[in-house]
Design a protein around this motif. Structure first.
Motif, PDB file in Angstrom:
ATOM      1  N   ALA A 285      30.368  10.503  -8.380  1.00 47.21           N
ATOM      2  CA  ALA A 285      30.686  11.638  -9.234  1.00 47.21           C
ATOM      3  C   ALA A 285      31.465  12.703  -8.477  1.00 47.21           C
ATOM      4  N   THR A 286      31.190  12.857  -7.170  1.00 44.52           N
ATOM      5  CA  THR A 286      31.953  13.807  -6.369  1.00 44.52           C
ATOM      6  C   THR A 286      33.419  13.403  -6.306  1.00 44.52           C
ATOM      7  N   ALA A 287      33.675  12.125  -6.114  1.00 42.38           N
ATOM      8  CA  ALA A 287      35.051  11.631  -6.065  1.00 42.38           C
ATOM      9  C   ALA A 287      35.782  11.947  -7.365  1.00 42.38           C
ATOM     10  N   GLU A 288      35.114  11.722  -8.493  1.00 47.23           N
ATOM     11  CA  GLU A 288      35.742  11.997  -9.776  1.00 47.23           C
ATOM     12  C   GLU A 288      35.986  13.487  -9.964  1.00 47.23           C
ATOM     13  N   ALA A 289      35.028  14.315  -9.567  1.00 47.21           N
ATOM     14  CA  ALA A 289      35.170  15.761  -9.725  1.00 47.21           C
ATOM     15  C   ALA A 289      36.313  16.296  -8.868  1.00 47.21           C
TER      16      ALA A 289
END
Length: 357
Positions: A285-289
């Motif tokens: 989710a960090t990568a997507e954010a």
């Protein structure tokens, strides 16, 4: 003629009872802490007398308008569980003795003697009510559904929202001039049985979400330290996962594995595996954010390090060097395997993409 215990107790005034509670507050205790310890050592009637004393003192001190919001949340929970009566008795001798024997705790917020006349609006800053409401709704549905796949999807979405909100908050805060990272601490109370294993589950949830957990096994109280938003989110996710783990544990027990050793091992295996999966979900989710925000992970790293340093500074301020690691002895391998399987069934990560620098 000697006097019996009832006669002696009747001579004690309500002011004496209230002074014991006020002293507990001044040495670091909060309403939820007092009730938690009382629940572990007192009968139901004695426990209720302490709950009613807490409410009387809250009214006397103006706590509803003056106390920190987390203190008010504790008062609301106590009022819901123990409605006030008109004929409220004094504390039972055992309840008064418990209050009188409380030793100092780390002070996590100002005591009543230091509250302002009216709580400042600044006290509500640091969290996004809409995001927390969405997370709370998703987790409530995950707890209530009987369909595993639906629970998987709902819990995964909640973790995704938590991470995105955390990353977005870090990026927005960094844009503010001379911004300092706000770090708070709160206590979470772990009920019997298996409070130590529940403390491990809380620790793994916190580790995956930038929150430090300090556990007091004697009173089964955990202190969590982090930013206000991260603390709220960890509290919500931990509560939901505990409900799901307990349900899965009882289901496994219905198949003949219901010993205390099995259940301790089950919760241990669940906590370890769920921590691994939460970390995987957080990275994804960090990568997507980061991509959606139009920045690189290299831009985010200093912000995360700054937050981590701020959390560690507050841990050091509260606890100093008086910290030590704690471990587990687990003997039931079948319980560990069952707990890990239950954690795998949660399927928290929507995908397994790794974060690259």
């Amino acid at each position: 003629m000697g006097r019996n215990r009832t006669d002696i107790r009747d001579e004690r005034s309500g002011d004496d009872d209230a002074s014991l509670l006020r002293h507990a507050y001044e040495i670091g205790w909060q309403p939820g802490d007092v009730l938690h310890v009382a629940r572990r050592g007192l009968a139901a009637v004695e426990l209720a007398s302490i709950a009613l004393l807490i409410q009387r003192e809250a009214h006397r001190s103006g706590a509803w308008a003056r106390a920190p919001l987390h203190w008010v949340d504790q008062l609301k929970a106590i009022a819901d569980a123990y409605p006030r009566r008109h004929d409220e008795p004094h504390l039972a001798p055992t309840a008064a003795r418990l209050l009188g024997q409380l030793t100092p705790l780390r002070r996590l917020c100002p005591p009543p003697s230091q509250w302002p006349d009216m709580r400042s609006d600044d006290a509500v800053a640091g969290t996004d009510a809409k995001v927390l409401g969405r997370i709370r709704g998703l987790l409530a549905k995950a707890e209530s559904t009987e369909f595993t796949e639906e629970a998987e999807t709902l819990t995964a979405k909640a973790q995704e929202l938590m991470t995105r909100h955390s990353v977005t908050t870090a990026l927005l805060d960094a844009s503010a001039p001379e911004h300092t990272v706000p770090v708070h601490a709160r206590r979470i109370h772990l009920d019997r049985p298996y409070s130590k294993q529940k403390g491990l589950l809380l620790t793994t949830v916190g580790d995956a979400n930038h929150v430090r957990t300090l556990f007091n096994p004697v009173d089964a109280i955990a202190t969590v330290v982090g930013t206000p938003a991260d603390l709220e989110q960890v509290d919500l996710l931990f509560t939901s996962l505990l409900v799901q783990a307990t349900r899965a544990m009882h289901t496994a027990g219905s198949n003949g594995a219901s010993s205390a050793a099995f259940r301790r091992a089950f919760l241990y295996g669940f906590a370890v595996r769920i921590g691994q999966r939460l970390t995987e979900a957080e990275k994804s989710a960090t990568a997507e954010a980061v991509i959606e925000a139009g920045v690189t992970f290299g831009d985010l790293l200093p912000l995360l390090a700054r937050r981590s340093d701020a959390v560690q500074t507050e841990v050091d301020r509260l606890f100093g060097p008086a910290l030590r690691s704690w471990g587990f002895t687990v003997s039931d391998r079948a319980g560990i395997a069952a707990g890990r399987s239950a954690a795998d069934a949660a399927h928290l990560a929507p995908d397994r993409r790794a974060v690259t620098g």
